[in-house]
Write a protein that holds these residues in place. Structure first.
Motif, PDB file in Angstrom:
ATOM      1  N   TRP A 879       0.838  -1.201   0.000  1.00 48.19           N
ATOM      2  CA  TRP A 879       0.000   0.000   0.000  1.00 48.19           C
ATOM      3  C   TRP A 879       0.872   1.248   0.000  1.00 48.19           C
ATOM      4  CZ3 TRP A 879      -5.261  -0.273  -0.269  1.00 48.19           C
ATOM      5  CH2 TRP A 879      -5.876  -1.463   0.128  1.00 48.19           C
ATOM      6  N   SER A 880       0.274   2.347  -0.436  1.00 46.73           N
ATOM      7  CA  SER A 880       0.900   3.648  -0.239  1.00 46.73           C
ATOM      8  C   SER A 880      -0.240   4.641  -0.102  1.00 46.73           C
ATOM      9  CB  SER A 880       1.787   3.994  -1.442  1.00 46.73           C
ATOM     10  OG  SER A 880       2.562   5.132  -1.143  1.00 46.73           O
ATOM     11  N   CYS A 881       0.017   5.740   0.628  1.00 46.73           N
ATOM     12  CA  CYS A 881      -1.100   6.660   0.832  1.00 46.73           C
ATOM     13  C   CYS A 881      -0.969   7.887  -0.063  1.00 46.73           C
ATOM     14  CB  CYS A 881      -1.216   7.049   2.298  1.00 46.73           C
ATOM     15  SG  CYS A 881       0.309   7.632   2.982  1.00 46.73           S
ATOM     16  N   THR A 882      -2.067   8.563  -0.260  1.00 45.97           N
ATOM     17  CA  THR A 882      -2.088   9.777  -1.069  1.00 45.97           C
ATOM     18  C   THR A 882      -2.505  10.931  -0.159  1.00 45.97           C
ATOM     19  OG1 THR A 882      -4.432   9.637  -1.647  1.00 45.97           O
ATOM     20  CG2 THR A 882      -2.891   8.381  -3.019  1.00 45.97           C
ATOM     21  N   SER A 883      -2.623  12.109  -0.733  1.00 47.16           N
ATOM     22  CA  SER A 883      -3.015  13.266   0.086  1.00 47.16           C
ATOM     23  C   SER A 883      -4.474  13.168   0.526  1.00 47.16           C
ATOM     24  CB  SER A 883      -2.758  14.547  -0.692  1.00 47.16           C
ATOM     25  OG  SER A 883      -3.383  14.444  -1.953  1.00 47.16           O
ATOM     26  N   ASP A 884      -5.266  12.412  -0.216  1.00 49.25           N
ATOM     27  CA  ASP A 884      -6.670  12.210   0.155  1.00 49.25           C
ATOM     28  C   ASP A 884      -6.746  11.091   1.203  1.00 49.25           C
ATOM     29  OD1 ASP A 884      -9.289  11.390   0.362  1.00 49.25           O
ATOM     30  OD2 ASP A 884      -9.671  11.354  -1.806  1.00 49.25           O
ATOM     31  N   GLY A 962       8.986  16.126   0.595  1.00 47.28           N
ATOM     32  CA  GLY A 962       9.073  17.174  -0.407  1.00 47.28           C
ATOM     33  C   GLY A 962       8.755  16.698  -1.816  1.00 47.28           C
ATOM     34  N   HIS A 963       8.376  15.475  -1.937  1.00 45.22           N
ATOM     35  CA  HIS A 963       8.009  14.970  -3.272  1.00 45.22           C
ATOM     36  C   HIS A 963       6.654  14.285  -3.175  1.00 45.22           C
ATOM     37  CE1 HIS A 963      11.948  15.728  -5.083  1.00 45.22           C
ATOM     38  NE2 HIS A 963      12.440  15.360  -3.909  1.00 45.22           N
ATOM     39  N   SER A 964       5.629  15.075  -2.895  1.00 46.50           N
ATOM     40  CA  SER A 964       4.320  14.449  -2.711  1.00 46.50           C
ATOM     41  C   SER A 964       3.814  13.932  -4.054  1.00 46.50           C
ATOM     42  CB  SER A 964       3.337  15.464  -2.117  1.00 46.50           C
ATOM     43  OG  SER A 964       3.084  16.439  -3.072  1.00 46.50           O
ATOM     44  N   GLY A 965       3.036  12.894  -3.974  1.00 49.65           N
ATOM     45  CA  GLY A 965       2.481  12.309  -5.196  1.00 49.65           C
ATOM     46  C   GLY A 965       3.473  11.444  -5.950  1.00 49.65           C
ATOM     47  N   LYS A 966       4.686  11.323  -5.419  1.00 48.13           N
ATOM     48  CA  LYS A 966       5.683  10.466  -6.084  1.00 48.13           C
ATOM     49  C   LYS A 966       5.970   9.262  -5.198  1.00 48.13           C
ATOM     50  CE  LYS A 966       8.014  13.884  -8.988  1.00 48.13           C
ATOM     51  NZ  LYS A 966       7.066  15.020  -8.770  1.00 48.13           N
ATOM     52  N   GLU A 985       1.852  10.228  -9.395  1.00 46.60           N
ATOM     53  CA  GLU A 985       0.390  10.401  -9.425  1.00 46.60           C
ATOM     54  C   GLU A 985      -0.037  11.419 -10.474  1.00 46.60           C
ATOM     55  OE1 GLU A 985      -1.913  10.979  -5.785  1.00 46.60           O
ATOM     56  OE2 GLU A 985      -0.168  10.271  -4.671  1.00 46.60           O
ATOM     57  N   ALA A 986       0.853  12.382 -10.751  1.00 45.88           N
ATOM     58  CA  ALA A 986       0.469  13.441 -11.674  1.00 45.88           C
ATOM     59  C   ALA A 986       0.198  12.891 -13.069  1.00 45.88           C
ATOM     60  CB  ALA A 986       1.573  14.494 -11.727  1.00 45.88           C
ATOM     61  N   VAL A 987       0.888  11.842 -13.455  1.00 48.24           N
ATOM     62  CA  VAL A 987       0.691  11.295 -14.794  1.00 48.24           C
ATOM     63  C   VAL A 987       0.259   9.837 -14.766  1.00 48.24           C
ATOM     64  CG1 VAL A 987       2.188  12.874 -16.039  1.00 48.24           C
ATOM     65  CG2 VAL A 987       3.177  10.905 -14.892  1.00 48.24           C
ATOM     66  N   ASN A 988       0.134   9.286 -13.561  1.00 48.23           N
ATOM     67  CA  ASN A 988      -0.291   7.892 -13.417  1.00 48.23           C
ATOM     68  C   ASN A 988       0.513   6.939 -14.279  1.00 48.23           C
ATOM     69  OD1 ASN A 988      -2.142   8.261 -11.438  1.00 48.23           O
ATOM     70  ND2 ASN A 988      -3.896   8.412 -12.835  1.00 48.23           N
ATOM     71  N   SER A 989       1.812   7.017 -14.149  1.00 51.52           N
ATOM     72  CA  SER A 989       2.603   6.044 -14.890  1.00 51.52           C
ATOM     73  C   SER A 989       3.917   5.763 -14.175  1.00 51.52           C
ATOM     74  CB  SER A 989       2.850   6.525 -16.315  1.00 51.52           C
ATOM     75  OG  SER A 989       3.612   7.687 -16.261  1.00 51.52           O
ATOM     76  N   PHE A 990       4.525   4.667 -14.607  1.00 49.05           N
ATOM     77  CA  PHE A 990       5.777   4.226 -13.995  1.00 49.05           C
ATOM     78  C   PHE A 990       6.960   4.725 -14.814  1.00 49.05           C
ATOM     79  CE2 PHE A 990       2.841   0.967 -12.432  1.00 49.05           C
ATOM     80  CZ  PHE A 990       3.252   0.804 -11.130  1.00 49.05           C
TER      81      PHE A 990
END
Lengths: 1225, 295
Positions: A879-884, A962-966, A985-990
Motif C-alpha cells: 500500500w501507499s497513501c495519497t493526500s486524500d 518534499g516529493h508528494s504524489g511520487k 500520481e500526476a501522470v499515473n505512470s511508472f
C-alpha cells in the motif's frame, strides 16, 4: 485448549470447508479446520460454532439418530473425525422460541484423541434386535426410523483394518446439561475395542466406506492406492484376516472416494483418473460398471441420490449426473450424462458435499466458502426439460381467418414472450395472434396486409406493447390487453424495418422505439399511451447518424433520465446519442450525431446487448455512479463508466469499479485484449485541456464513456445482459445450448439445448435472479418449441446461495493490512482492511470485523475481487497513501513481470444496514464501519527484463519528503534484477529510476529504511542466503534531478508507452545504476524467506530474517550519515544471533510487533513469538516466548496491524486460508 | 506461452534434457552426493519408487565408476509402475510394502546387502495437507521398513520428505535406525518447494530388531509434541554449489533476445503410464470441449 494461556489468541480462521452434514432440512453442520459450525440454510444465520481443539481438523461428520426430548427440543447424536482423532458429540436444538431462529448448542460427550491409525470412515452400529428394518444411517442419515440409541462405533483405518468400539454408556441417558467430555485418561479403558479385523489385502487406503449398521451385516469398501476397490465383510468367523469378497477393477488411478448406494446393490468410486464409476454388484459373479468422464481434474467424492449422481472435484465444481442404474441401455448412449456443472467455488477443489431431503445441495470449497444449490433447478437434458418443452403450433387457420381458402401458406414469422402466461406471434398471412400459454387458447390482436410475408416483432419489457416492423417501413403498434387502439405509424422513407427496439421511456405509458432500417439508418420514435382516451400516439423524434461503414445495430438502450440513446453495432462499436441536443421545435428530419463512438468494444464482434445502470450516490464524492454493460459475440461482457453526466461522476474523479461484498468482478484478460481503455491516457490528456485525439473517444463534450474492463465468459456468444435482484446475469449460446451465467456469483444457473443462437430465433423471459419462473422459446428446425419452468417450492428454502463467503481459492502469497485507514464516520472505529493476492491470480480486499461480544462472530467482509490478468499469479503487494485520506494506492507484482498500480477509494455506501451490538460495557455500538470500496487500475508497469517469464518477487514502497504524489516502488525480480520505479500520481505512470542486478540468484526479499538523519537504505535478500544493504540516496537524488527538469516529457513518453496493445519496454532516459552494496552479510544457508528491518534509533538498524534453512537470524547494522555528500556509510553489519532450529521447517515470514518482540511462522504450521534483546556489546539475544499450531497450511505471508481501540497488535497469517491472532498484553 | 516456457522458467529442467537425464531430480541426488559423498565406494544400491529412472541413471553412472576388477555394480530399481529399461539396472515392478518385494531385492544381491537405499517417491498430493503428509510419511516408513531388510549395517538411506507440520515425528522414527540424520536441500530443489531430502547414515538397527513387513505401522507418537522444546531436531544442510545454478532464478535462454532460434528439446523419456491417460485421450478427441462448461 493449549491456546488458553497463550498471548497470541486465535480470533478468526478461514480455511477449506472439508465436512458438511445436514441435521434436518434447515440446519447444516460444517467443519472448517478445528471449527464445527451450525448454520440455518434459510437465513444463512450462524447458530453456533465450537472449536474442537488445537490439533483438530474435521474430515467428516457422521450422524446418528435423533432423540426427541420434548415438543420443541431434540438432540442429535453424531461423531466427527479427522486424522487419528474422533469425538462423539450431541447437537441440541431448541425451537421453543417459535418464530425466531432455533437455538442450538453442542455437547462434547466422548473424545478419543489418538487412534492407532488414520481414520478413513466411521459408522454407528446398533444391536440387530433394535433395528426393525432398514439400516438407518444411509446416505442422508435423515431417517430417524430408529428410536433406540446406537451401541458401538466401527472405525475403518487407512491400513485396511477395522475396529469396533463399544460406547461406554447409553448416550440417550446423558443429560442435555452435561457439558464436559465424559472421558478422561482414567476411564479411557471404558471405551473398549470389542472387535478388530484386518483385511487380507495389506495396503494403504485413501478412502473407505461402511455399509449397514449392525456388526453382523457390516461391510467395508476399501479404495486402494492400487486402483482397486475391495468389498469385504467385517464380521467373519475364521482367522483374524478378512477375505476380500469382491474386487472392483477398472480404475486407472488411485481411488479418492467410495460410497455405497443406500440399498447396498451398487458402489460408486472416484479416482485420480478423473472418472466416476458406478459398479453394479448385484450379480454374484460378474460385476458391471459404467464410467463417467467430465470433471477436468481429479474427482474427490460422488454419491448416488435418487435419479442423480452428485460429484465434487479438484476442478472446484460440483457436477450432477444421470444415475446410470436407473437409465436403460438405449438412453445411455446419450453423450451428455452430466446434467449440471455448478461452479461456485474459486480456485482449487470442492471438498465437502451434502444433500438435504429437500434437494438442497451444499458444497464446501477449498476457498473456504459454502454454496447452496438446488437439484430442482436442473433442466438440461432431464425428463423435466422434455416434459416442460412443448411445440407451439398455430391454430387451424380457419379459426382466425374466416374466409380462408386453405391455400394460404401460413407459419410464424416472428414471436415474442410478453409474460409468464402469454406470447404473441406475427404470421405470414399478416396476423398478430396472442396465445394464452396456460390454456393454449388463441386470439387475434390485429391483422393487416402490411404484415404479410414479412414482419419484425418486438415487445416492451412490461409486455403490454407489441410493435411489428413492416416491409413497407411502417410500424404496427398493438396493445396486448387492449389498452389502446392498434396504431400504424410511419417511420420515414418507406424502407424495410429490419430490427425494432421497444425501450422504456419516462413512465409506464411512455416508450422510445428505435428502428433499424434496411438502408442502415436509425430512427427514434416516441410512443405515448393515453389511458383516458385508450389511444396511443407515435411521433418521430429524430434520426441517428451512424458512422460510415456501419453494418447493423443489434442493441439499443434508452435512458430517460439523461435522455441518451445507446446503440451497439455489429462492428463492435458502442454509440451514444444525446437527445437533449435537439431543439424543441426543430424540423422533422433532424439527424443527430453521436457524442461518443467507442470502437472495438468486443474485439471485432457484434455488440449484442447494452444496458445502463445508475446507482444514486454510490460514486466518488457522493455522486451517482453510472455504469454501462454490454455483451458481445466474442463471448465477453464489457463494463464501462460514464463520466460527466449531470449528477454523475466527473471526468478526472477517481471512480470505483467495484463496491461491496456481493459483486465479484473479473477483470478481462488484458494480455489478450489489447484495447484495454487506459485511465492514465485519457485523464492526462483531458487534464491538460486537450481534446483527446483518440479515435475511440469523441471528447467534444465533457461526457466520457470509459471502458473499465472486458471479461470473457464463453467460447460461444453472449447475447444478453440483464440485472435482476442486483445480480448481473449473462445469457449466451455455446454448442447449441442456451445458458444463463450469474456473473456476480460466478456460476451457471441454467443451460438447455436450444439449437443455434441466430437472432430472432429465440426468446427468454424470467422473473428473478434465481430464474424461478423462466420461459424459453426457440425455433428447432421448422418447429417452434416452448419451455417453461416454475420452481414453486423454492425460494423459501434459502435466500442466499452463498451461505458463507469465500476467500482465495489457492495459496495466498502476500497479504498486507492498510495501516492508516481512517474512520469514515466520526466516532466509528477505523476499518481494518487488507489486500491479498496469490496463486489464483486474484487481487482481493477484505474488511476484518473483529469479535466484539460473546454472541457475534468475527468476519471477513469481501470488499473487492479482481482478476487483473489470467495466468499471472500475484506474489507481492504494498500500500501507499495519497493526500486524500480516503484514497490509497496499491502496487501489485507477480508472474510474467507484471506490476500494476491501483487506486483504492473508500466511501460510505449510501444505503446500508449495520447491526447494533452490545459491547462488553453494555453500550450499543455498530458492529462495524460500513464501507464501500472502489478499486481502479491506474497503470501497468512496462517490461524491463529480457525474459518474459521473469517474476516480480517482492516490493517495497516509500515516498520522499518534499516529493508528494511520487511513490518509489522497489521491486526485486527472479532474474536477479533490482529496480526502483517511480510512480507519479500526476501522470499515473511508472518511470524506471534505478536499474541494477545483484546476487546472481532469484531475489526473494526487498525492504527499505528512511533513516531519521537522512538517506534511504534498501535491503535485498536472495536464495543464496545473503542480505545486501544498499545506499540508494544518491541514485534517487540524481534521478529526481533529471526527472524534475524533464518531467513533462518523461511523463508523456511513459504515459503513451503504457497504453496500447502490448506493454511497451521501459524507457531508460533517466535510469540510474547502483554500484556495489554498502554491505553484504551471509545470514542463511539458502533462501531468505522473511526479512523485517527496523531502525532502532541509538541501537542502530536491526534486520531479523527467517530462512528456508529453518533458522532465525538477527543482523545488526551501524550506519554513518554524511550530510554533505548525502551518503550513508555502513560502519558495521554482522549476524549477531542465529537460532538454527527456530522452526521444524522453512521459515516463511517474520514480523516485529514491537521493538522487543518478533513473530515468525513456518512451513511446520507453527506461530512462534520471540523476545528480542539487543545487548550493549552490539550483540543480540532471542528467546522463544511461546509457540502454537496454526490452521493455515502452506503459510506464505504474515502481516500485523495495531488495532486502534485496543492498542494491541493483530497478526494475520495467510496461505491456504487465513488465520488471525490477537496478541494480548 | 509455448513449449519453451518451462525451459525458461526452470534451468534444471532444461539442463536435464540437454544432459540426457530422465528428470531434473537427477541433479538433486548428485548435489546431495556432492555434500555427503554417499556413493563413494558403493557397488550395490537399491532405488525405491524409481520411475521414471533419473536416480537409477545417476546411481548407474557413479557405481560403474566405483566398480573394481572382478566386482560387478548392482542396482535394483523398484517401482509399482513399469519403467522404460535402463542399461545396467535391474528392474523390479513391485510394491514396497510387500515382503515378497524385499525378498526379491535381496535375491538379486546373492545373499549380500545393499550399501545404499534411495527413495525419491512422492505420493499423489491431494491438497489436503494433513492427508498428504500422512501418506508421504507412510510411503517413507514403508521405504524405511523395506530398507531394514536389505541395507547392510553402516549403509545409508536417502529419501524425499515434505517438511510439513509432522516432520519432527518422522525424524524421531529415523533416529531409531540411524545415528546420523540430516535434512538436506539441494539447490536444484526449489526454494518455494516443501520438498527436502533426509540423509540417514551409518545404519545401526536397534538391538534384537527383527525386520517385519507385516507391521508397517511404526508407533507414531501423538502429534502434541509439535513445537515443544523436546521435539527431535536434525541439522539442516543446503547442498550444491552456491555459485551454481539457482532453481528459482529466471535465466535468459541461450541466444535469448532472439528466441525463435531456440530449440526446445523433447523430454528424454516420456512417462509410459499415468492415471489420467484415458482422460487425456478423451480430451484429445475433443470430448471435454463439447461436454464441458464454457469457462
Amino acid at each position: 485448549m493449549d491456546s488458553v494461556h497463550k498471548r497470541a489468541q486465535p480470533v478468526h480462521l478461514t480455511t477449506p470447508v472439508t465436512a458438511l452434514a445436514y441435521h434436518d432440512n434447515d440446519i447444516l453442520l460444517s467443519g472448517q479446520g478445528p471449527y464445527l459450525k451450525t448454520t440455518l440454510i434459510s437465513t444463512a444465520e450462524t447458530l453456533g460454532c465450537i472449536h474442537l481443539g488445537q490439533d483438530w481438523k474435521i474430515h467428516r461428520i457422521v450422524m446418528a439418530n435423533v432423540q426427541r426430548i420434548s415438543e420443541s427440543i431434540e438432540a442429535r447424536l453424531f461423531m466427527v473425525f479427522g486424522a487419528k482423532s474422533l469425538k462423539v458429540l450431541r447437537l441440541c436444538v431448541d425451537r421453543s422460541s417459535g418464530s425466531n431462529s432455533p437455538s442450538t448448542w453442542f455437547q462434547n460427550l466422548w473424545n478419543i484423541p489418538h487412534f492407532k491409525d488414520w481414520i478413513v470412515d466411521a459408522q454407528w452400529l446398533w444391536n440387530k434386535a433394535d433395528l426393525p428394518g432398514e439400516h438407518p444411517t444411509t446416505r442422508s442419515s435423515l431417517r430417524p426410523s430408529v428410536t433406540t440409541p446406537p451401541t458401538s462405533i466401527a472405525i475403518g483405518y487407512a491400513h485396511n483394518f477395522v475396529e469396533i468400539y463399544q460406547l461406554p454408556q447409553d448416550p440417550f441417558t446423558i443429560s442435555l446439561e452435561t457439558s464436559d467430555n465424559l472421558l478422561t485418561d482414567d476411564n479411557l479403558s471404558s471405551f473398549p475395542v470389542v472387535y478388530s479385523v484386518q483385511s487380507e489385502e495389506h495396503c494403504t487406503l485413501f478412502c473407505g466406506r461402511f455399509h449397514n449398521n449392525t456388526l453382523e451385516d457390516l461391510w467395508f469398501a476399501s479404495g486402494t492406492v492400487f486402483c482397486h476397490a475391495l468389498l469385504w465383510k467385517v464380521h467373519h468367523d475364521d482367522g483374524i484376516e478378512a477375505p476380500v469378497v469382491k474386487s472392483l477393477i477398472g480404475h486407472e488411478g488411485i481411488l479418492f472416494g467410495i460410497r455405497w448406494n443406500d440399498d447396498g446393490k451398487a458402489v460408486c468410486t472416484v479416482s485420480d483418473d478423473r472418472s466416476i464409476r458406478i459398479w453394479d454388484i448385484t450379480h454374484p459373479t460378474t460385476i458391471t460398471h459404467t464410467t463417467h468422464f467430465g470433471h477436468t481434474a481429479r474427482v474427490w467424492d460422488c454419491q448416488i441420490v435418487g435419479p442423480y449422481l452428485i460429484s465434487i472435484s479438484e476442478d472446484a465444481s460440483c457436477r450432477v449426473w444421470r444415475n446410470p442404474l436407473l437409465t436403460n441401455a438405449a438412453e445411455a448412449d446419450d453423450a451428455s450424462d452430466c446434467l449440471a456443472c455448478w461452479e461456485g467455488h474459486e480456485g482449487k477443489s470442492a471438498w465437502g458435499v451434502a444433500v438435504s431431503d429437500h434437494g438442497v445441495v451444499t458444497t464446501g470449497g477449498g476457498d473456504g466458502g459454502i454454496h447452496l444449490w438446488r437439484l430442482d433447478s436442473i433442466v438440461a437434458g432431464t425428463t423435466d426439460a422434455e416434459q416442460n418443452t412443448k411445440d407451439v403450433d398455430l391454430p387451424t387457420i380457419a379459426t382466425y381467418i374466416p374466409d380462408a381458402t386453405g391455400n394460404e401458406k401460413e407459419f410464424v414469422r416472428d414471436f415474442v414472450i410478453t409474460s409468464q402466461e402469454q406470447s404473441v406471434y406475427s404470421t405470414n398471412t399478416g396476423y398478430i395472434l396472442v396465445r394464452d400459454d396456460e390454456k393454449g387458447t388463441w386470439n387475434t390482436l390485429f391483422h393487416s396486409p402490411l404484415l404479410k410475408n414479412y414482419s419484425s416483432l418486438e415487445s416492451s419489457t412490461c409486455g403490454r406493447v407489441v410493435v411489428a416492423g413492416c416491409l413497407s417501413g411502417k410500424l404496427v403498434i398493438v396493445s396486448v390487453a387492449n389498452e389502446f387502439e392498434p396504431l400504424i405509424a410511419e417511420t420515414l422513407g418507406g424502407i424495410k424495418i429490419q430490427f425494432v427496439f421497444v425501450l422504456n421511456g419516462s413512465d409506464r405509458n411512455n416508450f422510445r422505439i428505435v428502428v433499424f432500417r434496411a438502408n442502415c439508418t436509425v430512427g427514434v420514435f416516441n410512443l405515448t399511451i393515453s389511458a383516458e382516451s385508450a389511444t396511443a400516439t407515435c411521433s418521430h423524434i429524430c434520426d441517428l447518424r451512424l458512422p460510415n461503414n456501419n453494418k447493423a445495430i443489434h442493441a439499443a438502450y434508452f435512458s430517460p433520465h439523461y435522455n441518451l440513446v445507446l446503440l451497439g453495432s455489429r462492428d463492435s462499436t458502442v454509440l451514444v446519442y444525446n437527445l437533449s441536443q435537439l431543439n424543441g421545435d426543430s424540423e422533422v428530419s433532424t439527424t443527430l450525431d453521436s457524442i461518443i463512438d467507442l470502437k472495438r468494444c468486443h474485439g471485432s464482434e457484434t455488440v449484442s446487448s447494452i444496458l445502463m445502470v445508475t446507482e444514486a450516490g454510490e460514486g466518488v464524492g457522493g455522486k451517482d455512479r453510472i455504469s454501462v454493460y454490454s455483451t458481445g459475440r466474442d463471448g465477453s461482457w464489457t463494463k464501462y463508466r460514464f463520466l460527466g453526466l449531470p449528477g454523475g461522476e466527473t471526468v478526472g474523479s477517481v471512480s470505483s469499479v467495484n463496491d461491496d461484498d456481493d459483486e465479484d468482478v473479473d477483470m478481462g484478460d488484458s494480455d489478450n485484449e489489447g484495447d484495454y481503455a487506459n485511465e492514465s491516457h485519457g485523464k492526462s490528456a483531458l487534464q491538460r485541456g486537450q481534446e483527446s485525439s483518440l479515435d475511440d473517444r469523441k471528447s467534444g463534450t465533457t461526457v466520457v464513456l470509459q471502458k473499465i474492463f472486458r471479461s470473457k465468459i464463453t467460447r460461444g456468444w453472449l447475447e444478453q445482459v440483464f440485472i435482476m435482484d442486483g445480480e448481473l446475469l449473462l445469457l449466451g449460446f455455446f454448442n447449441k445450448k442456451l445458458f444463463v451465467y450469474n456473473e456476480s456469483k460466478h456460476f451457471e444457473i441454467f443451460s438447455m439445448h436450444s439449437g443455434a443462437a441466430n437472432r430472432r430465433r429465440w426468446r427468454f423471459l424470467t422473473n428473478n435472479a434465481r430464474l424461478e419462473h423462466t420461459r424459453l422459446m426457440y425455433h428447432s428446425g421448422y418447429k417452434l418449441r416452448s419451455f417453461a419452468r416454475q420452481l414453486t417450492a423454492g425460494s423459501e428454502l434459502f435466500k442466499n446461495a452463498k451461505l458463507q463467503n469465500n476467500f482465495h481459492g489457492r495459496e495466498v502469497r502476500q497479504m498486507r493490512f492498510l495501516n492508516d485507514a481512517q474512520p469514515l464516520v466520526e466516532g466509528a472505529p477505523a476499518p481494518i482492511i487488507f489486500a491479498s493476492g496469490g496463486e489464483d491470480c486474484r487481487l482481493r480486499m477484505f474488511q476484518y470485523i473483529p469479535y466484539k461480544t460473546k454472541n457475534s462472530c468475527t468476519a471477513l467482509k469481501p470488499l473487492c475481487n479482481l482478476k487483473p490478468s489470467v495466468g499471472s499469479a500475484l506474489r507481492c503487494l504494498e500500500w501507499s497513501c495519497t493526500s486524500d485520506p480516503h484514497s490509497y494506492l496499491l502496487f501489485t507484482g507477480g508472474a510474467v513481470e507484471s506490476m500494476r498500480a491501483w487506486q483504492v477509494g473508500m466511501s460510505i455506501p449510501n444505503s446500508y444496514q449495520v447491526p447494533m451490538i452490545e459491547d462488553h460495557a453494555g453500550n450499543m455500538i455498530p458492529e462495524h464501519t460500513p464501507l464501500s470500496l472502489g478499486c481502479l487500475e491506474l497503470a501497468q508497469c512496462p517490461h524491463a527484463s529480457e525474459n518474459m517469464e521473469t517474476r516480480i518477487m517482492d516490493l517495497s514502497v516509500f515516498k520522499l519528503d518534499g516529493h508528494s504524489g511520487k511513490h518509489f516502488v522497489a521491486a526485486v525480480y527472479s532474474d536477479a534484477a533490482i529496480r526502483v520505479w517511480l510512480f507519479d500520481e500526476a501522470v499515473n505512470s511508472f518511470v524506471l529510476a534505478i536499474d541494477a542486478s545483484y546476487h546472481a540468484k532469484c531475489i526473494l526479499q526487498v525492504s527499505h529504511l528512511k533513516l531519521e538523519e537522512g538517506g534511504v537504505l534498501m535491503f535485498t535478500a536472495a536464495t543464496d542466503g545473503k542480505i545486501a544493504v544498499w545506499d540508494i540516496t544518491g541514485a534517487l537524488d540524481r534521478f529526481l534531478e533529471v526527472y524534475s527538469t524533464d518531467e513533462i516529457k518523461t511523463a508523456q513518453a511513459s504515459s503513451s508507452s503504457s497504453v496500447g496493445r502490448e506493454r511497451k519496454r521501459a524507457r531508460r532516459d533517466h535510469v540510474q545504476t547502483l554500484g556495489t552494496p554498502a554491505a553484504e552479510v551471509s545470514v542463511h544457508m539458502s533462501g531468505v524467506n522473511g526479512l523485517f528491518v527496523q531502525d532502532m534509533g541509538v541501537d542502530g538498524i536491526v534486520a531479523v530474517s527467517g530462512g528456508d534453512d529453518n533458522a532465525l537470524s538477527v543482523t545488526r547494522i551501524r550506519t554513518v550519515w554524511d550530510a554533505k555528500l548525502r551518503t550513508v556509510k555502513v560502519s558495521s553489519a554482522k549476524v549477531v544471533h542465529r537460532n538454527a532450529y527456530a522452526h521444524g521447517s522453512a521459515i516463511q515470514a517474520v514480523v516485529m510487533i514491537n521493538t522487543t518482540e518478533v513473530v515468525t511462522t513456518s512451513q511446520d504450521q507453527m506461530l512462534t513469538v520471540w523476545g528480542l534483546n539487543l545487548l550493549e556489546d552490539g550483540g543480540a539475544d532471542m528467546h522463544m516466548l511461546e509457540t502454537q499450531f496454526i490452521h493455515v497450511p502452506d503459510p506464505s505471508t504474515m502481516d500485523t496491524i495495531v488495532m486502534r481501540e485496543e492498542q494491541r497488535p493483530l497478526v494475520a497469517i495467510a496461505g491456504i486460508g487465513v488465520q488471525f491472532f490477537d496478541i494480548q498484553k | 506461452m509455448g513449449k519453451s516456457s518451462k525451459d525458461k522458467r526452470d534451468v534444471y529442467y532444461r539442463m536435464a534434457k540437454e544432459q540426457g537425464w530422465r528428470a531434473r531430480s537427477a541433479f538433486k541426488l548428485m548435489q546431495v552426493d556432492e555434500e555427503f559423498n554417499l556413493l563413494e565406494g558403493v557397488t550395490k544400491a537399491v532405488d525405491l519408487c524409481a520411475a521414471p529412472g533419473s536416480w537409477s541413471q545417476v546411481l548407474s553412472k557413479k557405481l560403474v565408476e566405483n566398480q573394481k576388477e572382478g566386482e560387478e555394480a548392482k542396482i535394483v530399481a523398484v517401482d509399482l509402475q513399469a519403467m522404460a529399461p535402463l542399461p545396467g539396472v535391474i528392474q523390479l515392478q513391485g510394491d514396497i510394502t510387500k515382503q515378497s518385494t524385499a525378498d526379491q531385492i535381496i535375491s538379486y544381491f546373492d545373499g549380500e546387502m545393499a550399501d545404499i537405499v534411495v527413495c525419491d517417491g512422492a505420493p499423489d498430493v491431494t491438497g489436503l495437507h494433513d492427508m498428504d503428509e500422512y501418506i508421504q510419511a507412510q510411503l517413507l516408513l514403508a521405504a524405511l521398513n523395506i530398507t531394514t531388510h536389505v541395507l547392510r549395517p553402516g549403509g545409508s538411506f536417502v529419501a524425499k520428505i515434505f517438511r510439513g507440520k509432522d516432520i519432527t515425528l518422522l525424524y524421531t522414527q529415523l533416529k531409531v535406525f540411524f545415528p546420523k540424520v540430516t535434512c538436506s536441500k539441494p539447490r536444484s530443489s526449489r526454494n518455494s518447494s516443501i520438498e527436502a531430502f533426509i540423509v540417514c547414515q551409518d545404519y545401526t538397527p536397534p538391538k534384537d530388531y527383527v525386520p517385519n513387513m507385516g507391521n508397517p505401522l511404526l508407533d507414531l507418537a501423538p502429534s502434541d509434541a509439535q513445537g515443544n522444546s523436546n521435539r527431535t531436531i536434525v541439522p539442516f544442510i543446503a547442498c550444491g554449489d552456491l555459485s551454481g545454478f539457482d532453481s528459482d532464478m529466471t535465466y535468459a535462454l541461450p541466444d535469448s533476445g532472439n528466441n525463435e532460434d531456440y530449440k526446445v528439446l523433447a523430454p528424454v523419456q516420456m512417462p509410459i503410464t499415468a492415471p489420467y491417460l484415458s482422460a487425456m485421450e478423451k480430451k484429445r478427441k475433443g470430448f471435454f470441449n463439447e461436454q464441458m462448461s464454457k469457462k
